[in-house]
Motif scaffolding. Structure first.
Motif, PDB file in Angstrom:
ATOM      1  N   THR A  56      -3.042   8.573  15.946  1.00  0.00           N
ATOM      2  CA  THR A  56      -4.490   8.352  16.049  1.00  0.00           C
ATOM      3  C   THR A  56      -5.153   8.372  14.676  1.00  0.00           C
ATOM      4  N   ARG A  57      -4.533   9.046  13.710  1.00  0.00           N
ATOM      5  CA  ARG A  57      -5.129   9.174  12.381  1.00  0.00           C
ATOM      6  C   ARG A  57      -4.678   8.120  11.398  1.00  0.00           C
ATOM      7  N   ASP A  58      -3.405   7.739  11.443  1.00  0.00           N
ATOM      8  CA  ASP A  58      -2.896   6.827  10.419  1.00  0.00           C
ATOM      9  C   ASP A  58      -1.599   6.168  10.860  1.00  0.00           C
ATOM     10  N   GLU A  59      -1.070   5.357   9.964  1.00  0.00           N
ATOM     11  CA  GLU A  59       0.238   4.742  10.139  1.00  0.00           C
ATOM     12  C   GLU A  59       1.085   5.139   8.941  1.00  0.00           C
ATOM     13  N   VAL A  60       2.352   5.386   9.178  1.00  0.00           N
ATOM     14  CA  VAL A  60       3.245   5.775   8.094  1.00  0.00           C
ATOM     15  C   VAL A  60       4.581   5.066   8.287  1.00  0.00           C
ATOM     16  N   ILE A  61       5.187   4.649   7.173  1.00  0.00           N
ATOM     17  CA  ILE A  61       6.509   4.031   7.206  1.00  0.00           C
ATOM     18  C   ILE A  61       7.524   5.126   6.918  1.00  0.00           C
ATOM     19  N   VAL A  62       8.515   5.250   7.800  1.00  0.00           N
ATOM     20  CA  VAL A  62       9.543   6.273   7.633  1.00  0.00           C
ATOM     21  C   VAL A  62      10.914   5.622   7.619  1.00  0.00           C
ATOM     22  N   GLY A  63      11.841   6.296   6.943  1.00  0.00           N
ATOM     23  CA  GLY A  63      13.223   5.840   6.894  1.00  0.00           C
ATOM     24  C   GLY A  63      14.106   6.786   7.670  1.00  0.00           C
ATOM     25  N   VAL A  64      15.028   6.214   8.430  1.00  0.00           N
ATOM     26  CA  VAL A  64      15.943   7.002   9.247  1.00  0.00           C
ATOM     27  C   VAL A  64      17.349   6.485   8.987  1.00  0.00           C
ATOM     28  N   ASP A  65      18.268   7.394   8.642  1.00  0.00           N
ATOM     29  CA  ASP A  65      19.644   6.954   8.418  1.00  0.00           C
ATOM     30  C   ASP A  65      20.410   6.952   9.738  1.00  0.00           C
ATOM     31  N   ALA A  66      21.575   6.374   9.717  1.00  0.00           N
ATOM     32  CA  ALA A  66      22.371   6.202  10.936  1.00  0.00           C
ATOM     33  C   ALA A  66      22.729   7.544  11.581  1.00  0.00           C
TER      34      ALA A  66
END
Length: 122
Positions: free
Chosen positions: A42-52
């Motif tokens: 609801t506050r923001d958007e964030v790009i995250v990285g996730v490894d296998a």
């Protein structure tokens, strides 16, 4: 008698054109060590990285596996990613900082596509 060789050359060039434009097989690239996702709250958007390893094994799309992990655990510690210039001046997606994503705050998780190289966390 002068022979005009231009039409012959043009026909020869047209005959060789399909061979010059032939599609060559492209090697399949190995999957990136880190997959990027956009987490919308609801506050923001964030790009995250996730490894296998964090995604775990199993069937189904990676975004569904990530959502299932978040639902099961209640929160996940992930790397926030942003675009930066590397030492050579090329633009890359690089880890910025670790953040915690809470199940209650995440409204939507979607795959994030980028043409930039994705650097793994150190």
């Amino acid at each position: 008698m002068t022979t005009n060789t231009f039409p012959r050359r043009a026909l020869l060039a047209l005959a060789l054109l399909p061979a010059a434009l032939a599609v060559r097989p492209v090697r399949a690239q190995s999957p990136a060590p880190v997959q990027l996702f956009k987490v919308v709250s609801t506050r923001d958007e964030v790009i995250v990285g996730v490894d296998a390893a964090q995604l775990g094994s199993g069937g189904g799309p990676a975004v569904e596996r990530l959502a299932a992990q978040l639902a099961a655990k209640g929160q996940l510690t992930l790397w926030q990613y942003a675009s930066h210039k590397d030492a050579g001046g090329a633009l890359v997606q690089a880890p910025l900082k670790q953040i915690v994503v809470f199940r209650n705050d995440a409204l939507r998780i979607e795959p994030y596509a980028t043409p930039l190289a994705i650097l793994p966390p150190k």
